[in-house]
Scaffold this active site. Structure first.
Site, PDB file in Angstrom:
ATOM      1  N   HIS A  19       0.841  -1.208   0.000  1.00 43.24           N
ATOM      2  CA  HIS A  19       0.000   0.000   0.000  1.00 43.24           C
ATOM      3  C   HIS A  19       0.875   1.257   0.000  1.00 43.24           C
ATOM      4  O   HIS A  19       0.764   2.076  -0.921  1.00 43.24           O
ATOM      5  CB  HIS A  19      -0.980  -0.026   1.172  1.00 43.24           C
ATOM      6  CG  HIS A  19      -1.637   1.286   1.449  1.00 43.24           C
ATOM      7  ND1 HIS A  19      -2.433   1.935   0.525  1.00 43.24           N
ATOM      8  CD2 HIS A  19      -1.598   2.102   2.538  1.00 43.24           C
ATOM      9  CE1 HIS A  19      -2.861   3.080   1.048  1.00 43.24           C
ATOM     10  NE2 HIS A  19      -2.358   3.210   2.256  1.00 43.24           N
TER      11      HIS A  19
ATOM     12  N   HIS B 259       3.793   6.642   5.614  1.00 40.51           N
ATOM     13  CA  HIS B 259       2.616   7.386   6.063  1.00 40.51           C
ATOM     14  C   HIS B 259       1.736   6.631   7.056  1.00 40.51           C
ATOM     15  O   HIS B 259       1.018   7.256   7.826  1.00 40.51           O
ATOM     16  CB  HIS B 259       1.793   7.908   4.872  1.00 40.51           C
ATOM     17  CG  HIS B 259       0.865   6.899   4.265  1.00 40.51           C
ATOM     18  ND1 HIS B 259       1.249   6.075   3.235  1.00 40.51           N
ATOM     19  CD2 HIS B 259      -0.420   6.569   4.543  1.00 40.51           C
ATOM     20  CE1 HIS B 259       0.235   5.296   2.903  1.00 40.51           C
ATOM     21  NE2 HIS B 259      -0.787   5.565   3.680  1.00 40.51           N
TER      22      HIS B 259
ATOM     23  N   GLU C  61       0.869   5.571  12.719  1.00 43.58           N
ATOM     24  CA  GLU C  61      -0.497   5.223  13.093  1.00 43.58           C
ATOM     25  C   GLU C  61      -0.627   3.739  13.457  1.00 43.58           C
ATOM     26  O   GLU C  61      -1.260   3.392  14.438  1.00 43.58           O
ATOM     27  CB  GLU C  61      -1.424   5.559  11.911  1.00 43.58           C
ATOM     28  CG  GLU C  61      -2.876   5.176  12.093  1.00 43.58           C
ATOM     29  CD  GLU C  61      -3.635   6.220  12.895  1.00 43.58           C
ATOM     30  OE1 GLU C  61      -3.037   7.248  13.214  1.00 43.58           O
ATOM     31  OE2 GLU C  61      -4.816   5.962  13.197  1.00 43.58           O
ATOM     32  N   ASP C  62      -0.006   2.887  12.673  1.00 45.45           N
ATOM     33  CA  ASP C  62      -0.311   1.455  12.768  1.00 45.45           C
ATOM     34  C   ASP C  62       0.794   0.580  13.350  1.00 45.45           C
ATOM     35  O   ASP C  62       0.598  -0.613  13.501  1.00 45.45           O
ATOM     36  CB  ASP C  62      -0.644   0.901  11.363  1.00 45.45           C
ATOM     37  CG  ASP C  62      -1.890   1.550  10.785  1.00 45.45           C
ATOM     38  OD1 ASP C  62      -2.683   2.082  11.572  1.00 45.45           O
ATOM     39  OD2 ASP C  62      -2.058   1.528   9.559  1.00 45.45           O
TER      40      ASP C  62
ATOM     41  N   ASP D  18      -3.103   8.661  -1.033  1.00 47.27           N
ATOM     42  CA  ASP D  18      -3.495   7.577  -0.134  1.00 47.27           C
ATOM     43  C   ASP D  18      -4.951   7.186  -0.401  1.00 47.27           C
ATOM     44  O   ASP D  18      -5.290   6.018  -0.571  1.00 47.27           O
ATOM     45  CB  ASP D  18      -3.303   8.067   1.311  1.00 47.27           C
ATOM     46  CG  ASP D  18      -3.679   7.018   2.340  1.00 47.27           C
ATOM     47  OD1 ASP D  18      -3.467   5.821   2.071  1.00 47.27           O
ATOM     48  OD2 ASP D  18      -4.178   7.408   3.420  1.00 47.27           O
TER      49      ASP D  18
ATOM     50  N   ASP E 132     -21.966  16.910 -24.567  1.00 48.48           N
ATOM     51  CA  ASP E 132     -20.527  16.986 -24.335  1.00 48.48           C
ATOM     52  C   ASP E 132     -19.940  15.666 -23.835  1.00 48.48           C
ATOM     53  O   ASP E 132     -18.936  15.645 -23.151  1.00 48.48           O
ATOM     54  CB  ASP E 132     -20.170  18.128 -23.383  1.00 48.48           C
ATOM     55  CG  ASP E 132     -20.768  17.947 -22.007  1.00 48.48           C
ATOM     56  OD1 ASP E 132     -21.662  17.081 -21.858  1.00 48.48           O
ATOM     57  OD2 ASP E 132     -20.348  18.652 -21.087  1.00 48.48           O
TER      58      ASP E 132
HETATM   59 MN    MN Z   1      -2.753   4.639   3.942  1.00 47.47          MN
END
Ligand code: MN
Length: 730
Positions: A55, A79, A83-84, A146, A266
């Site tokens: 990811h 990133h 957090e994880d 993300d 269009d």
């Molecule tokens: Mn992520």
């Protein structure tokens, strides 16, 4: 649409992309970031079972396609690490420096913004807050990448989760991409969301387009070639591009505006870009010569630009294939404004246009935010950008996760009134991020603010709040409250006055019959309802002696003599008939005796009381806990003189009560107290204040009140006055 992009890209592919790029990357830094990410996510997997590390590498690949810098790529790889995984932000700072850590921290924080409501305004607030909260705009870009990757791989999630994320993407992230001028990302986010939100509608459109999918490309190509060939005969420098409308775009027109595929002109569009405005009109002539224009489809946004400064000529024409298509004609200058927003236009004007990568565009926006003052003179253009991107507003959360926007400098009181006037009126305090704050606390973006309210529906603002609040909305609501509150008091007083007058005239009307008996009179007095009628009596708009004869007549008509008797002996809330009432107090075994309320403790209705038989002055009534009452009656000097007394149910009298108010001394304090009391129609017998050593003032106020509940209301209201420390009854 480019939905066929590979869902997962690994680190090898990232390195390849970076090597192909024209930019030079610090590969050592990126390698280090990858190693830490790989190690930290080692045992984690995506919902689909794919190793988690794919990811962040995929997100980094998206960012490299957008030509973002090495710090962005490194931050993208890391990133989800803070957090994880057990890795801390401090470790990131030490290993990768403050800037990368800031990017990661920002992305983590944005991920925590709850999205709870579907309201348009709510979505708009979240969009603005996302931008306001990320002081480095790259945070938003990483977040978009993300989200884009999560949307590309969304099919592995549970259906409900898919819908939630899609809705948020549609309402929050796609518009941000649009605002930042990344329209390809916007289109993809919208199409991916739509596929989850309305799979059937999505497929219908896809099928309708897919039927012609081979011819589609050829069709656009042939139109382009025809146009270039003909225009080149007159204008050498011309650029032509063609596109097919995004599925979401077609969806909006078919399902939401009720058009058929044939009515959408269009779906196919060709854009012609030339150097001068003159050339634009020349091209228009050529186009109309080459293809048959559809009536009423020509729009000249060059002579009349759209409010957002968009300029172009639009026309819809139809070729010999019978398929209508839109042609947009514009200059390069107009094209940049249309594609990249006003910022690009401004940059263009300054003559600093080079190759327009996203990074440059972002640098531009960043500078715009930083140097607001320098470009103040470019007022119109800049004001637009500022109102869009600069935090003139703050965005705070309610504990439920709703976002409320307020002007910068707004206080917790403004927030309370922004939620609901009742919340404001019953506000007694506020908590910011779980901590109690003062009532004039100015809220900041991202804070979770809880307004503490009381259940007491008579609670209200203080006049001092008018000096604290920032928004006119709050100010108006506070003023309204004062007006209405007086009305309430007027209603109570008017009703009391009326009933008093009834009694004087021997009229006894049960509460429930009042509306019926008074209906005629209320109408005659041009009052909308009974409350208005009472209020009018309360403020003296209706004089009772004028209307009483009429009411008496009405009363005699509607209430039979038998009823009258029964009502007469049993007035509202009366004590048992055999008890004789002495000025509001029932004294056991004694009728018609003189009583007085003792000055030492000023007892009030509902206070626990006791009587003392004085020599020659009847019975004096004390509070049971008055210091002049023996704790143990039996063992005191003259127990036979202490007698049991109790309050009669209905107490007409008023009582004196003395309050001791301790407050931080300030000018206007006594005035505030006096105003509040007189607003409540409370008679003040005496009011005196003395300064104490610590800058505080002790105030003794002796007032007339109607009972214990009334006193409590008075005390609550007084306690709202700015600076009041304590209020006690003496
Ligand atoms: Mn992520």
């Amino acid at each position: 649409m480019s939905i066929s992009v590979p869902h997962y890209q690994d680190y090898e592919q990232l390195v390849e992309l970076l090597n192909k790029s024209s930019n030079n990357f610090n590969m050592q830094l990126i390698d280090k970031a990858y190693k830490l990410a790989e190690e930290s996510h080692k045992n984690q997997r995506r919902k689909s079972g794919i190793p988690y590390i794919l990811h962040p590498t995929s997100v980094a690949c998206i960012l490299s396609e957008w030509e973002m810098d090495e710090q962005c790529i490194a931050a993208a790889l890391l990133h989800d690490v803070v957090e994880d995984t057990p890795v801390t932000l401090d470790e990131i700072i030490r290993g990768f420096g403050k800037q990368i850590a800031n990017l990661i921290d920002g992305v983590t924080k944005l991920g925590k913004i709850p999205y709870s409501s579907r309201e348009e305004q709510q979505a708009e607030n979240i969009r603005k807050m996302l931008i306001a909260m990320s002081n480095d705009i790259r945070v938003i870009i990483i977040k978009l990448a993300d989200r884009l990757h999560n949307m590309r791989t969304i099919s592995c999630m549970e259906p409900q989760k898919q819908r939630d994320i899609s809705l948020e993407t549609m309402e929050v992230y796609a518009p941000i991409a649009h605002r930042l001028g990344i329209s390809a990302v916007k289109d993809e986010l919208q199409d991916l969301s739509l596929r989850c939100l309305d799979p059937i509608g999505y497929k219908e459109i896809e099928d309708a387009l897919a039927l012609k999918s081979d011819e589609r490309y050829e069709f656009i190509q042939s139109i382009k070639q025809k146009l270039i060939a003909r225009i080149n005969e007159f204008i050498p420098n011309v650029y032509v591009e063609g596109r097919v409308k995004s599925i979401n775009g077609i969806y909006r027109k078919t399902f939401m505006q009720g058009k058929t595929m044939e009515q959408i002109y269009d779906i196919y569009a060709v854009r012609v870009i030339v150097d001068t405005i003159n050339d634009c009109y020349n091209v228009l002539g050529i186009v109309h010569d080459l293809f048959k224009p559809l009536p009423n489809r020509f729009k000249d946004y060059i002579s009349t630009p759209k409010p957002n400064m968009y300029q172009s000529l639009h026309t819809t024409v139809i070729g010999k294939e019978g398929i209508p298509f839109e042609v947009q004609i514009r200059t390069w200058d107009m094209h940049h404004t249309a594609e990249y927003g006003i910022a690009a236009h401004w940059k263009y004007k300054l003559g600093i246009s080079k190759k327009d990568t996203m990074e440059e565009r972002l640098v531009w926006i960043r500078q715009m935010l930083e140097n607001q003052k320098e470009i103040e003179d470019a007022t119109d253009i800049v004001r637009n950008i500022k109102s869009d991107l600069v935090p003139e507003e703050v965005f705070v959360f309610t504990p439920k996760g709703d976002v409320i926007s307020l002007p910068t400098g707004a206080t917790v009181i403004d927030l309370a009134y922004a939620i609901h006037s009742e919340v404001g009126n019953r506000m007694i305090g506020a908590k910011v991020d779980q901590k109690i704050v003062s009532i004039d606390y100015k809220v900041k973006t991202g804070e979770i603010v809880e307004i503490i309210t009381t259940k007491d529906e008579h609670h209200g603002p203080t006049r001092n709040w008018l000096n604290i609040v920032k928004t006119s909305e709050a100010r108006n609501k506070i003023r309204q409250w004062f007006k209405r509150e007086k009305r309430d008091e007027n209603i109570v007083e008017g009703k009391e006055e009326l009933i008093k007058e009834f009694k004087k005239n021997g009229i006894y009307i049960p509460e429930k019959d009042l509306p019926e008996i008074l209906a005629e009179t209320v109408k005659k007095q041009r009052c909308n309802n009974l409350e208005d009628f009472y209020a009018a009596i309360g403020y003296g708009g209706i004089q009772l002696w004028r209307i009483l004869p009429k009411i008496k007549e009405e009363y005699n008509k509607k209430i039979s003599p038998k009823d009258k008797d029964s009502v007469q002996v049993l007035p509202h809330n009366a004590p048992e008939p055999k008890k004789k009432v002495n000025g509001g107090v029932y004294i056991e075994g004694i009728d018609n005796c003189l009583i007085k309320y003792s000055k030492c403790c000023n007892p009030l209705p509902n206070d626990d009381i006791i009587g003392f038989i004085t020599r020659g002055f009847g019975v004096s009534i004390h509070k049971r806990n008055c210091k002049n009452v023996p704790v143990n009656i039996e063992t005191c000097a003259d127990p036979e003189r202490w007698i049991k007394v109790s309050w009669a149910g209905e107490v007409q009298d008023s009582f004196k009560s003395t309050l001791e108010i301790i407050a931080n001394d300030r000018t206007g304090l006594l005035a505030d107290i006096t105003i509040l009391l007189s607003n409540m129609h409370i008679f003040i017998h005496s009011l005196n204040s003395r300064e104490t050593k610590n800058g505080q003032a002790t105030i003794h106020a002796t007032i007339t009140i109607k009972g214990l509940t009334h006193l409590q209301t008075v005390m609550t209201k007084l306690s709202n006055i700015n600076g009041i420390v304590s209020i006690d009854r003496l």
